[in-house]
Scaffold this motif. Structure first.
Motif, mmCIF file in Angstrom:
data_model
loop_
_atom_site.group_PDB
_atom_site.id
_atom_site.type_symbol
_atom_site.label_atom_id
_atom_site.label_comp_id
_atom_site.label_asym_id
_atom_site.label_seq_id
_atom_site.Cartn_x
_atom_site.Cartn_y
_atom_site.Cartn_z
ATOM 1 N N VAL A 118 0.819 -1.231 0.000
ATOM 2 C CA VAL A 118 0.000 0.000 0.000
ATOM 3 C C VAL A 118 0.846 1.271 0.000
ATOM 4 O O VAL A 118 0.324 2.371 -0.258
ATOM 5 C CB VAL A 118 -0.944 0.040 1.221
ATOM 6 C CG1 VAL A 118 -1.903 -1.142 1.201
ATOM 7 C CG2 VAL A 118 -0.162 0.076 2.525
ATOM 8 N N PHE A 119 2.146 1.115 0.252
ATOM 9 C CA PHE A 119 3.000 2.299 0.442
ATOM 10 C C PHE A 119 4.255 2.144 -0.426
ATOM 11 O O PHE A 119 5.114 1.299 -0.140
ATOM 12 C CB PHE A 119 3.379 2.417 1.925
ATOM 13 C CG PHE A 119 4.075 3.697 2.300
ATOM 14 C CD1 PHE A 119 3.367 4.882 2.418
ATOM 15 C CD2 PHE A 119 5.443 3.727 2.537
ATOM 16 C CE1 PHE A 119 3.998 6.063 2.772
ATOM 17 C CE2 PHE A 119 6.092 4.888 2.882
ATOM 18 C CZ PHE A 119 5.361 6.074 3.004
ATOM 19 N N PRO A 120 4.376 2.933 -1.498
ATOM 20 C CA PRO A 120 5.415 2.683 -2.499
ATOM 21 C C PRO A 120 6.783 3.299 -2.208
ATOM 22 O O PRO A 120 7.634 3.364 -3.104
ATOM 23 C CB PRO A 120 4.813 3.311 -3.753
ATOM 24 C CG PRO A 120 3.991 4.447 -3.243
ATOM 25 C CD PRO A 120 3.444 3.992 -1.921
ATOM 26 N N TYR A 121 7.011 3.744 -0.974
ATOM 27 C CA TYR A 121 8.273 4.409 -0.651
ATOM 28 C C TYR A 121 9.099 3.549 0.312
ATOM 29 O O TYR A 121 8.536 2.843 1.159
ATOM 30 C CB TYR A 121 8.018 5.786 -0.027
ATOM 31 C CG TYR A 121 7.230 6.687 -0.935
ATOM 32 C CD1 TYR A 121 7.841 7.365 -1.976
ATOM 33 C CD2 TYR A 121 5.847 6.825 -0.775
ATOM 34 C CE1 TYR A 121 7.111 8.183 -2.834
ATOM 35 C CE2 TYR A 121 5.109 7.634 -1.613
ATOM 36 C CZ TYR A 121 5.744 8.304 -2.644
ATOM 37 O OH TYR A 121 5.022 9.102 -3.495
ATOM 38 N N PRO A 122 10.429 3.581 0.187
ATOM 39 C CA PRO A 122 11.268 2.757 1.066
ATOM 40 C C PRO A 122 11.170 3.215 2.522
ATOM 41 O O PRO A 122 11.060 4.407 2.812
ATOM 42 C CB PRO A 122 12.680 2.963 0.510
ATOM 43 C CG PRO A 122 12.617 4.237 -0.272
ATOM 44 C CD PRO A 122 11.219 4.339 -0.798
ATOM 45 N N ILE A 123 11.201 2.246 3.425
ATOM 46 C CA ILE A 123 11.176 2.515 4.865
ATOM 47 C C ILE A 123 12.541 2.152 5.433
ATOM 48 O O ILE A 123 12.996 1.021 5.296
ATOM 49 C CB ILE A 123 10.068 1.692 5.562
ATOM 50 C CG1 ILE A 123 8.686 2.150 5.059
ATOM 51 C CG2 ILE A 123 10.160 1.849 7.079
ATOM 52 C CD1 ILE A 123 7.541 1.263 5.539
ATOM 53 N N ASN A 124 13.181 3.136 6.066
ATOM 54 C CA ASN A 124 14.500 2.914 6.651
ATOM 55 C C ASN A 124 14.350 2.710 8.156
ATOM 56 O O ASN A 124 13.915 3.619 8.864
ATOM 57 C CB ASN A 124 15.402 4.131 6.402
ATOM 58 C CG ASN A 124 15.463 4.516 4.942
ATOM 59 O OD1 ASN A 124 15.800 3.694 4.099
ATOM 60 N ND2 ASN A 124 15.089 5.750 4.627
#
Length: 514
Positions: A118-124
């Motif tokens: 659902v969330f297309p951005y990388p999570i650091n």
């Protein structure tokens, strides 16, 4: 024009002046997920929106550090909401960090896999040290304090403690003690008792006692606390003890006494405490009390800059400057197309007059008030981009409502107040009431700025002079200006403006002689 449209209209004037970059910073905390959406324009950050959702991720972490599916679902649902707002954002303009709970969860890969749907951005997922240093950056980029700072952040799963000089952290630690994890461990089913509170406090003391010597040896000039727990303590202190919200050991003891009168989180009622914070307020108070005792902290001030602000400022490398207020003022000057030559003239005159004024009621705030006066002089025409008519109202509205990194809320209110009454008639009762500043000092600052504006009324044709004397009588109501011989004869416009000011002040029971 409605006030709500003023900043939008003013900003529209400035968009053509520089490239606009929209960015987003997201903090996946153990208690709440936060998102800031902002634009970088003319070298400054303009916050567009803030979104916060209570997720309580740490509540779903069991004794084996397995994150429950219910907690994962709460987090993923929140990220889906954030993704809607971020449609069209490039990945390089979105920075997402996960903190204690995600770095502790043995099944973090499952959370990340579901989040990717659902969330297309990388999570650091960042380390405790990185989290601490990023929190320090967020505080340093937004607060007025300079020099050596001790920053404390109590989150849902961990507490970060950092000492640094200006932008540089010298020592940074993160310890496993947070308001959500401590609520689960020491306040089972929300039950409050002196024994529960003492056990929570003692556990916190044990976790940080090894830091005491090194931190106290380094020392600090100011202590700042950030994030939800400390913000809540600050709000409760404002509502009950001190309108400035300054946190002290004595006030923490008073709060503890009040808290222990309740037997359950649901029965806790304190002015300034929101119902949805009661479950994390009590364990957070125990942790904060332990921090004060361990490091022998005298006073702490709340900082509204924290991890998410640090993440946001990390997206642009040009923000690390020695003077946050200078960066803020320069950004506003560029954004709102200020006549910087006029700003400099009024600021120079305000400084000259300020040096002549010696009758401050609160001498401990004198340097701070003088500084705010000079920034008011620099920014007094920021509203002229909307309309020269009513410029003082437009300028005050902008300065009261825009993000002003480097100024705390009370300083921002004073800045807006000075600018609001720079010209035209006013009543003493119109001036805002301040917890930190004496009424007489605020009135003096208003008078000093008004004189600085009058003495530069001719703008580029202004005759500059260092030969101005200012004297006040014992009542502080009568001010006398003395100029060099022939100055007023050579500047009839200024003389006329001073006569008008003389009449306006008489209506307030104040005198101006020259």
């Amino acid at each position: 024009m409605n006030n709500e449209n003023l900043i939008a209209k003013a900003t529209a004037f400035a968009h053509h002046r520089g490239e606009v970059r929209e960015i987003a910073a997201i903090d996946l905390g153990s208690n709440s997920f936060h998102m800031i959406v902002a634009r970088i324009i003319n070298g400054s950050i303009q916050v567009l929106s803030r979104l916060k959702q209570k997720v309580q991720l740490a509540e779903g972490l069991d004794e084996h550090n397995v994150l429950s599916q219910a907690a994962i679902s709460r987090g993923v649902n929140c990220l889906a909401l954030f993704a809607e707002r971020l449609q069209g954002f490039k990945p390089e303009n979105v920075n997402v960090v996960g903190t204690y709970t995600l770095r502790s969860a043995v099944n973090k890969a499952e959370f990340l896999a579901q989040a990717r749907q659902v969330f297309p951005y990388p999570i650091n997922i960042i380390t405790g040290q990185t989290e601490a240093k990023t929190i320090y950056a967020g505080v340093s980029h937004t607060q007025p304090e300079t020099g050596r700072k001790f920053v404390v952040d109590i989150g849902g799963g961990s507490t970060e403690m950092i000492i640094g000089d200006n932008f540089t952290p010298l020592i940074a630690e993160s310890r496993h003690m947070g308001c959500v994890s401590f609520a689960k461990k020491f306040f089972l089913n929300g039950e409050i008792s002196a024994d529960n509170f003492q056990r929570a406090k003692q556990s916190a003391l044990n976790k940080i006692e090894d830091l005491a010597f090194e931190y106290r040896h380094l020392g600090w000039q100011s202590v700042l606390g950030s994030s939800g727990t400390i913000k809540t303590v600050y709000q409760v202190i404002m509502a009950n003890y001190d309108p400035n919200g300054v946190i002290t050991a004595q006030r923490l003891a008073q709060l503890t006494e009040k808290v222990l009168q309740a037997s359950h989180f649901d029965g806790l009622r304190l002015p300034g405490l929101n119902d949805d914070r009661a479950d994390v307020f009590v364990p957070g108070l125990a942790i904060l009390t332990a921090v004060f005792e361990t490091f022998a902290i005298q006073t702490m001030r709340y900082s509204d800059g924290a991890l998410r602000e640090g993440v946001m400022y990390s997206l642009e490398k040009n923000f690390q400057v020695s003077d946050i207020r200078q960066r803020t003022a320069s950004g506003l000057a560029e954004q709102f197309n200020l006549d910087q030559a006029q700003s400099a003239r009024v600021s120079a005159t305000a400084q000259l007059l300020c040096e002549r004024y010696k009758a401050w009621q609160q001498t401990q705030c004198a340097a701070e008030m003088k500084d705010i006066l000079l920034w008011a002089a620099r920014l007094h025409e920021v509203g002229i981009v909307i309309n020269h008519k009513g410029v003082q109202k437009h300028s005050a509205y902008i300065l009261q409502n825009v993000e002003l990194p480097g100024f705390d809320k009370e300083q921002q209110r004073l800045l807006a107040t000075l600018v609001r009454y720079q010209i035209n008639a006013f009543k003493a009762t119109d001036l805002a009431k301040f917890a930190r500043y004496a009424e007489q000092d605020v009135l003096a600052l208003v008078r000093l700025l008004r004189l600085a504006v009058i003495l530069n009324k001719s703008r580029q044709a202004t005759e500059t002079t260092e030969q101005i004397k200012l004297k006040t009588d014992r009542t502080l109501t009568r001010w006398k200006l003395t100029f060099s011989p022939g100055y007023l004869a050579r500047n009839p416009l200024i003389k006329n403006e001073l006569l008008i000011e003389q009449g306006l002040l008489q209506e307030l029971g104040l005198e101006l002689a020259f």
